[in-house]
Design a protein around this motif. Sequence first.
Motif, short mmCIF file in Angstrom:
data_model
loop_
_atom_site.label_atom_id
_atom_site.label_comp_id
_atom_site.label_asym_id
_atom_site.label_seq_id
_atom_site.Cartn_x
_atom_site.Cartn_y
_atom_site.Cartn_z
N SER A 72 0.80 -1.22 0.00
CA SER A 72 0.00 0.00 0.00
C SER A 72 0.83 1.27 0.00
O SER A 72 0.39 2.30 -0.53
CB SER A 72 -0.94 0.01 1.21
N ILE A 73 2.03 1.25 0.58
CA ILE A 73 2.86 2.45 0.56
C ILE A 73 3.27 2.77 -0.85
O ILE A 73 3.23 3.92 -1.30
CB ILE A 73 4.08 2.28 1.49
N THR A 74 3.64 1.75 -1.62
CA THR A 74 3.98 1.95 -3.02
C THR A 74 2.73 2.27 -3.84
O THR A 74 2.78 3.08 -4.78
CB THR A 74 4.69 0.69 -3.57
N ASN A 130 -0.75 -6.08 0.07
CA ASN A 130 -0.06 -7.19 -0.57
C ASN A 130 1.06 -7.75 0.30
O ASN A 130 1.68 -7.05 1.09
CB ASN A 130 0.52 -6.72 -1.91
N LYS A 131 1.31 -9.04 0.14
CA LYS A 131 2.38 -9.74 0.85
C LYS A 131 3.38 -10.31 -0.15
O LYS A 131 3.06 -10.54 -1.31
CB LYS A 131 1.82 -10.87 1.71
N VAL A 132 4.57 -10.58 0.32
CA VAL A 132 5.59 -11.26 -0.48
C VAL A 132 5.24 -12.73 -0.66
O VAL A 132 5.35 -13.28 -1.77
CB VAL A 132 6.98 -11.13 0.17
N ASP A 140 -0.93 -15.12 -0.93
CA ASP A 140 -2.01 -14.43 -1.63
C ASP A 140 -3.00 -13.89 -0.61
O ASP A 140 -3.11 -14.37 0.53
CB ASP A 140 -2.73 -15.38 -2.57
N GLY A 141 -3.74 -12.90 -1.01
CA GLY A 141 -4.75 -12.31 -0.14
C GLY A 141 -5.23 -11.03 -0.77
O GLY A 141 -6.17 -11.01 -1.56
N ALA A 142 -4.59 -9.92 -0.43
CA ALA A 142 -4.85 -8.66 -1.11
C ALA A 142 -4.05 -8.67 -2.41
O ALA A 142 -2.92 -8.21 -2.49
CB ALA A 142 -4.44 -7.49 -0.23
N GLY A 143 -4.65 -9.26 -3.43
CA GLY A 143 -3.91 -9.52 -4.66
C GLY A 143 -3.06 -10.76 -4.52
O GLY A 143 -2.84 -11.28 -3.42
N GLN A 144 -2.60 -11.26 -5.64
CA GLN A 144 -1.65 -12.37 -5.60
C GLN A 144 -0.36 -11.90 -4.95
O GLN A 144 0.02 -10.73 -5.04
CB GLN A 144 -1.39 -12.87 -7.02
N SER A 145 0.33 -12.80 -4.29
CA SER A 145 1.58 -12.44 -3.63
C SER A 145 2.59 -11.92 -4.63
O SER A 145 2.49 -12.14 -5.84
CB SER A 145 2.16 -13.67 -2.92
N ALA A 146 3.60 -11.22 -4.11
CA ALA A 146 4.67 -10.72 -4.97
C ALA A 146 5.33 -11.86 -5.75
O ALA A 146 5.68 -11.70 -6.92
CB ALA A 146 5.71 -9.98 -4.14
N LEU A 147 5.49 -13.01 -5.10
CA LEU A 147 6.09 -14.15 -5.80
C LEU A 147 5.20 -14.65 -6.93
O LEU A 147 5.70 -15.02 -8.00
CB LEU A 147 6.34 -15.28 -4.80
N HIS A 148 3.89 -14.64 -6.73
CA HIS A 148 2.98 -15.16 -7.75
C HIS A 148 2.77 -14.19 -8.90
O HIS A 148 2.47 -14.62 -10.03
CB HIS A 148 1.65 -15.52 -7.12
#
Length: 414
Positions: A220-222, A261-263, A266-274
Amino acid sequence: MTGPVRPARRIRFGRTCRIAAALLAAVACQSAPAQAAARLPEAATRASGVVTWAASADRLGEGAADRGYRLVVHTSAGGSDLRVRLSNAFGDRPLTLDSVYAGLQSRGAALRPGTNRRLTFGGARAVTVPAGALVWSDPLPGRVPAAVNLVVSLHTPDAAGPATGHGLAMQTSYLGEGDHTAEDSAADWTATTGSWWYLDAVSVRPSRTGTGAVVALGDSITDGWQSTTDLNRRWPDYLARRLDTAKTDVRGVADEGISGNKVLADGAGQSALHRLDRDVLSQPGVRTVFLFEGVNDLKAHTGVTAADLIAGYREIVQRAHAAGKCVAVATIGPFKGWSEFDPAAEAVRQDVNRFIRSSGEFDAITDFDRTLHSPYDPERILPFFDNGDHLHPNDKGMQALADAVDLGSLDCTR
């Protein structure tokens, strides 16, 4: 405070001129829809040039038949041969867009006269994007300036089911009934939306050879939450303003943040890895991935350890390096006072930040933690930068983050 880039990976510096002309005439087009994916030429699924704007894709409500979307986005790099990328990544059925235009904003939903031009897809006026697919438009002849509000107008004749887009735009766009995409007037764009629908990315061909882009991968900061709506005060926007006047070949900035979002999960959007391949590595002209993410993993109280988060970072670095991209990283900022803060999460943050500062596994480091934290309580954001929730920076804090980045560290090759 920034860490050095490994000298072997630093490259050229140069000044790309800012382009100040408006969009010119569009290509001649046909009326039959084109099919995305394998039935279109490779140019429909890939783009050359440099990304000048992008936003991460996610599920976004339901598609609507006979709906128009007038979407306002802000360019970073200027150039010619504008292309847009449309996404049906989360759709469960084909998506047809039968009219797509691009122009420059005058005010609100109104366009500068003479700038609104039709985009085509494999020479056709309409395109059908299969479920799960992306498609690039044909290049639009003419030039589009840096740092202007570009308006992409779409019409969906029969859309239904899950729509794809970006929920938290921090930008007002417009909705209408029926197809008014070709019109300069705001008269038929009677509703507003705070999301970007179906539009995924915009690219241009810069006038200077060797121009590249940086993609900010974050949460969210980005994404810009708590920055001022409609004024482009997310930290990647401030970074784009700095790059526009700097002696560097990096000009494009893509903001691939998703709130919450998380690294790892998944949850708030797909994870950074996905979402790394689709949202980041597939963008044209990307030279450096700027990774600023992890606070949502550690404050979620799901048992994520520093070792878990570090393993996620390492996978992002490995995949980006394999794709020929550099990886700059930022330390995780303070959040004491946020409802999910506790000593256990803070301990993970400190361990992860020590790894970031000392591991030597990244191509560059920016210490956002030191930029944001209070000198009187390093677990807490400096009140001058705090929007009030003790996690997200205000406009001044966003600018401070961008100012902390060593621009030369983004001009990197592998």
